[in-house]
Design a protein around this motif. Structure first.
Motif, PDB file in Angstrom:
ATOM      1  N   VAL A  72       0.836  -1.201   0.000  1.00 51.10           N
ATOM      2  CA  VAL A  72       0.000   0.000   0.000  1.00 51.10           C
ATOM      3  C   VAL A  72       0.873   1.255   0.000  1.00 51.10           C
ATOM      4  N   VAL A  73       1.902   1.254   0.832  1.00 51.27           N
ATOM      5  CA  VAL A  73       2.779   2.425   0.938  1.00 51.27           C
ATOM      6  C   VAL A  73       3.487   2.699  -0.387  1.00 51.27           C
ATOM      7  N   VAL A  74       3.964   1.649  -1.042  1.00 52.71           N
ATOM      8  CA  VAL A  74       4.624   1.822  -2.342  1.00 52.71           C
ATOM      9  C   VAL A  74       3.679   2.454  -3.347  1.00 52.71           C
TER      10      VAL A  74
ATOM     11  N   PRO B 285       5.014  14.843  -3.566  1.00 50.26           N
ATOM     12  CA  PRO B 285       5.713  13.756  -2.861  1.00 50.26           C
ATOM     13  C   PRO B 285       5.174  13.558  -1.441  1.00 50.26           C
ATOM     14  N   LEU B 286       4.966  12.333  -1.085  1.00 45.52           N
ATOM     15  CA  LEU B 286       4.280  12.012   0.164  1.00 45.52           C
ATOM     16  C   LEU B 286       4.957  12.610   1.393  1.00 45.52           C
ATOM     17  N   THR B 287       6.287  12.563   1.452  1.00 39.40           N
ATOM     18  CA  THR B 287       6.957  13.102   2.639  1.00 39.40           C
ATOM     19  C   THR B 287       6.752  14.608   2.759  1.00 39.40           C
ATOM     20  N   GLY B 288       6.601  15.285   1.632  1.00 38.85           N
ATOM     21  CA  GLY B 288       6.329  16.714   1.677  1.00 38.85           C
ATOM     22  C   GLY B 288       4.941  16.994   2.221  1.00 38.85           C
TER      23      GLY B 288
ATOM     24  N   TRP C 229      11.175   8.605  -2.730  1.00 39.15           N
ATOM     25  CA  TRP C 229      11.759   7.484  -3.464  1.00 39.15           C
ATOM     26  C   TRP C 229      12.472   6.528  -2.512  1.00 39.15           C
ATOM     27  N   VAL C 230      13.114   7.063  -1.485  1.00 36.59           N
ATOM     28  CA  VAL C 230      13.755   6.212  -0.479  1.00 36.59           C
ATOM     29  C   VAL C 230      12.703   5.352   0.215  1.00 36.59           C
ATOM     30  N   CYS C 231      11.566   5.954   0.524  1.00 30.73           N
ATOM     31  CA  CYS C 231      10.462   5.187   1.120  1.00 30.73           C
ATOM     32  C   CYS C 231      10.002   4.074   0.194  1.00 30.73           C
ATOM     33  N   VAL C 232       9.950   4.365  -1.087  1.00 31.34           N
ATOM     34  CA  VAL C 232       9.569   3.337  -2.062  1.00 31.34           C
ATOM     35  C   VAL C 232      10.560   2.180  -2.030  1.00 31.34           C
ATOM     36  N   ALA C 233      11.854   2.506  -2.059  1.00 28.89           N
ATOM     37  CA  ALA C 233      12.888   1.466  -2.077  1.00 28.89           C
ATOM     38  C   ALA C 233      12.839   0.612  -0.812  1.00 28.89           C
TER      39      ALA C 233
ATOM     40  N   ASN D 199      10.316   0.113   1.189  1.00 32.96           N
ATOM     41  CA  ASN D 199       9.102  -0.697   1.241  1.00 32.96           C
ATOM     42  C   ASN D 199       9.111  -1.835   0.225  1.00 32.96           C
ATOM     43  N   VAL D 200       9.793  -1.647  -0.888  1.00 32.21           N
ATOM     44  CA  VAL D 200       9.933  -2.750  -1.848  1.00 32.21           C
ATOM     45  C   VAL D 200      10.735  -3.888  -1.210  1.00 32.21           C
ATOM     46  N   VAL D 201      11.839  -3.524  -0.542  1.00 29.99           N
ATOM     47  CA  VAL D 201      12.647  -4.533   0.147  1.00 29.99           C
ATOM     48  C   VAL D 201      11.835  -5.180   1.273  1.00 29.99           C
ATOM     49  N   ASN D 202      11.124  -4.352   2.012  1.00 26.87           N
ATOM     50  CA  ASN D 202      10.296  -4.854   3.110  1.00 26.87           C
ATOM     51  C   ASN D 202       9.235  -5.820   2.601  1.00 26.87           C
TER      52      ASN D 202
END
Length: 239
Positions: A100-102, A114-117, A145-149, A151-154
């Motif tokens: 969901v987060v991705v 961007p979500l963090t903004g 983008w860091v959050c995306v990366a 969460n993909v690994v997670n």
């Protein structure tokens, strides 16, 4: 001003550190009790830990929303585990969250917000028009983008170890998620404050060369002074 903001932020992180530990307590209690006794014992231990964490947050006078979310999350996880009859079921819902987060992060980047903004701009003291500030928008785009990366690994780890029926590793991954995202939030706030335009941090006006305690004369005071001078001059001429 920025030095003061960084000092305040460090204090905020120290304040939030126990919260991360409290959030991890139900998972730890569940894993230990499940391994030592049974699934039912693990669920009871998780429930007790969650209620204790809820009480701790209330005593600390934290936001009620955070306390309720923590308690509700453990309740849902425990319910799923009870319904499936498997320890790994406790981590089924957390395993779905990264997907969901991705999706949300990618959608926010595509639409230029961007979500963090959206979430952290006000916290970091950024301007309301932060999207028009290129350096600030870049910081939030990169952090999203860091959050995306992450969460993909997670998500990949969750799928692998859920299919492998390894609740211990699932629990470790779940616990590690909190500190990782806390670090992302902290780094985002620091870089966002550095990238914020100078007008966001307004300095106090420079003092003038007047006597200490003196005030800027108002228009009314100036007019009164001038009138008084003219009256004095007229009186002198009349004499």
């Amino acid at each position: 001003m920025k030095v003061l903001a960084r000092g305040t932020h460090r204090g905020s992180l120290r304040h939030k550190a126990p919260g991360v530990l409290i959030a991890a307590l139900p998972t730890v209690a569940f894993l230990v009790a499940d391994a030592a006794a049974s699934l039912t014992t693990g669920l009871i231990a998780a429930a007790v830990a969650a209620v204790a964490g809820f009480g701790w947050r209330l005593i600390r006078k934290e936001k009620l929303r955070q306390a309720v979310i923590g308690l509700a999350t453990v309740s849902v996880c425990a319910t799923v585990a009870a319904l499936t009859g498997e320890a790994r079921g406790f981590f089924l819902v957390p395993a779905l969250i990264p997907f969901v987060v991705v999706a949300v992060c990618l959608a926010s980047i595509v639409v230029g917000r961007p979500l963090t903004g959206v979430i952290l701009n006000k916290v970091s003291g950024g301007p309301s028009d932060w999207r028009s500030e290129a350096p600030l928008r870049r910081v939030h785009t990169v952090s999203t983008w860091v959050c995306v990366a992450v969460n993909v690994v997670n998500a990949a780890l969750q799928v692998v170890y859920y299919r492998g029926n390894d609740p211990v590793v699932l629990g470790i991954v779940h616990i590690a998620t909190g500190p990782v995202f806390a670090a992302i939030v902290a780094a985002t706030i620091v870089f966002a404050r550095r990238a914020a335009p100078a007008r966001t941090f307004r300095a106090a006006p420079a003092p003038t060369s007047r006597e200490p305690g003196s005030r800027e004369p108002t228009a009314a005071a100036s007019a009164a002074s001038e009138a008084s001078t003219r009256c004095s001059a007229s009186a002198t001429n009349g004499d």
